[in-house]
Motif scaffolding. Structure first.
Motif, mmCIF file in Angstrom:
data_model
loop_
_atom_site.group_PDB
_atom_site.id
_atom_site.type_symbol
_atom_site.label_atom_id
_atom_site.label_comp_id
_atom_site.label_asym_id
_atom_site.label_seq_id
_atom_site.Cartn_x
_atom_site.Cartn_y
_atom_site.Cartn_z
ATOM 1 N N UNK A 189 -29.010 2.033 4.730
ATOM 2 C CA UNK A 189 -30.322 1.430 4.481
ATOM 3 C C UNK A 189 -31.339 2.403 3.882
ATOM 4 N N UNK A 190 -31.099 3.692 4.014
ATOM 5 C CA UNK A 190 -32.044 4.684 3.501
ATOM 6 C C UNK A 190 -31.949 4.751 1.977
ATOM 7 N N UNK A 191 -33.096 4.851 1.322
ATOM 8 C CA UNK A 191 -33.132 4.945 -0.134
ATOM 9 C C UNK A 191 -33.764 6.268 -0.551
ATOM 10 N N UNK A 192 -33.015 7.047 -1.342
ATOM 11 C CA UNK A 192 -33.550 8.301 -1.868
ATOM 12 C C UNK A 192 -34.806 7.974 -2.674
ATOM 13 N N UNK A 193 -35.868 8.724 -2.421
ATOM 14 C CA UNK A 193 -37.139 8.514 -3.105
ATOM 15 C C UNK A 193 -38.174 7.789 -2.267
ATOM 16 N N UNK A 194 -37.739 7.057 -1.220
ATOM 17 C CA UNK A 194 -38.705 6.366 -0.361
ATOM 18 C C UNK A 194 -39.643 7.400 0.258
ATOM 19 N N UNK A 195 -40.929 7.100 0.247
ATOM 20 C CA UNK A 195 -41.927 8.063 0.709
ATOM 21 C C UNK A 195 -42.931 7.390 1.642
ATOM 22 N N UNK A 196 -43.357 8.135 2.649
ATOM 23 C CA UNK A 196 -44.412 7.660 3.542
ATOM 24 C C UNK A 196 -45.403 8.785 3.777
ATOM 25 N N UNK A 197 -46.664 8.416 4.035
ATOM 26 C CA UNK A 197 -47.723 9.400 4.265
ATOM 27 C C UNK A 197 -48.474 9.024 5.534
ATOM 28 N N UNK A 198 -48.792 10.023 6.325
ATOM 29 C CA UNK A 198 -49.433 9.777 7.615
ATOM 30 C C UNK A 198 -50.957 9.757 7.488
ATOM 31 N N UNK A 221 -47.530 23.601 4.368
ATOM 32 C CA UNK A 221 -46.221 23.791 4.992
ATOM 33 C C UNK A 221 -45.227 22.862 4.305
ATOM 34 N N UNK A 222 -44.013 23.352 4.138
ATOM 35 C CA UNK A 222 -42.950 22.525 3.567
ATOM 36 C C UNK A 222 -41.659 22.811 4.322
ATOM 37 N N UNK A 223 -40.861 21.772 4.494
ATOM 38 C CA UNK A 223 -39.556 21.936 5.139
ATOM 39 C C UNK A 223 -38.704 20.712 4.846
ATOM 40 N N UNK A 224 -37.475 20.760 5.320
ATOM 41 C CA UNK A 224 -36.573 19.626 5.254
ATOM 42 C C UNK A 224 -36.237 19.207 6.676
ATOM 43 N N UNK A 225 -36.361 17.916 6.948
ATOM 44 C CA UNK A 225 -35.993 17.358 8.248
ATOM 45 C C UNK A 225 -34.673 16.627 8.070
ATOM 46 N N UNK A 226 -33.676 17.013 8.836
ATOM 47 C CA UNK A 226 -32.359 16.395 8.760
ATOM 48 C C UNK A 226 -32.193 15.390 9.893
ATOM 49 N N UNK A 227 -31.671 14.229 9.536
ATOM 50 C CA UNK A 227 -31.363 13.197 10.521
ATOM 51 C C UNK A 227 -29.863 12.927 10.504
ATOM 52 N N UNK A 228 -29.288 12.773 11.675
ATOM 53 C CA UNK A 228 -27.923 12.301 11.827
ATOM 54 C C UNK A 228 -28.031 10.795 12.045
ATOM 55 N N UNK A 229 -27.483 10.006 11.107
ATOM 56 C CA UNK A 229 -27.699 8.551 11.113
ATOM 57 C C UNK A 229 -26.365 7.819 11.161
ATOM 58 N N UNK A 230 -26.306 6.856 12.057
ATOM 59 C CA UNK A 230 -25.098 6.032 12.206
ATOM 60 C C UNK A 230 -24.873 5.181 10.953
ATOM 61 N N UNK A 231 -23.606 5.063 10.569
ATOM 62 C CA UNK A 231 -23.228 4.210 9.437
ATOM 63 C C UNK A 231 -22.865 2.810 9.980
ATOM 64 N N UNK A 232 -23.011 1.812 9.127
ATOM 65 C CA UNK A 232 -22.524 0.463 9.470
ATOM 66 C C UNK A 232 -20.998 0.482 9.558
ATOM 67 N N UNK A 233 -20.399 1.218 8.615
ATOM 68 C CA UNK A 233 -18.945 1.343 8.537
ATOM 69 C C UNK A 233 -18.614 2.814 8.359
ATOM 70 N N UNK A 234 -17.577 3.266 9.020
ATOM 71 C CA UNK A 234 -17.169 4.659 8.883
ATOM 72 C C UNK A 234 -16.792 4.963 7.441
#
Length: 150
Positions: free
Chosen positions: A9-18, A135-148
């Motif tokens: 479901x994640x799309x490269x380029x999707x952006x959010x701002x707080x 400040x800049x960094x990369x946040x990594x998420x481990x995300x479950x797949x619908x299918x392996x």
């Protein structure tokens, strides 16, 4: 808010701002007490007046904590934080600066250990009220797949 967003479901380029958060003297004092970092750059206004920045600066770890905390508005029950890479303190943050965080999906990749999960990389940029990156960094998420993955 709780969501169920799979790796697919994640799309490269999707952006959010707080929303913004102003850093206060109390934030700096509390962070110093929690971490034991009473370095004069953060605590000694008189000494700082003799230094290039001319004023106390917030701990980089404080800016990181607050900036990342600003992004924690949604809980994805299919993902977990996997850590942070490439963390850089780009500019100082001073008392009364207001920071905002922008998080952009920068990359998706297979998890080399688990076919049932993928890694989502979120590029994090924390900026002050002048929209200068602090400040800049990369946040990594481990995300479950619908299918392996095959």
């Amino acid at each position: 808010m709780i969501v169920e967003q799979f790796f697919e479901d994640y799309e490269v380029g999707f952006e959010r701002r707080t929303f913004g958060r102003t850093i206060t003297e109390a934030d700096i004092v509390l962070h110093a007490g929690q971490t034991g970092d009473f370095f004069p750059h953060h605590m000694d206004a008189e000494w700082c007046a003799t230094q290039p920045f001319q004023q106390r600066i917030a701990h980089g770890t404080l800016v990181f904590s607050v900036g990342i905390g600003l992004t924690a508005s949604t809980i994805n029950s299919r993902a977990i934080s996997y850590g942070y890479d490439r963390l850089r303190f780009v500019r100082p943050v001073f008392i009364a600066d207001t920071i905002t965080t922008t998080a952009r999906i920068a990359e998706k990749r297979d998890d080399p250990k688990r076919a049932t999960h993928g890694i989502v990389v979120e590029a994090i940029t924390i900026a002050n009220q002048r929209r200068e990156t602090v400040l800049a960094c990369e946040h990594l998420y481990l995300v479950e797949r619908r299918q392996a993955a095959p």
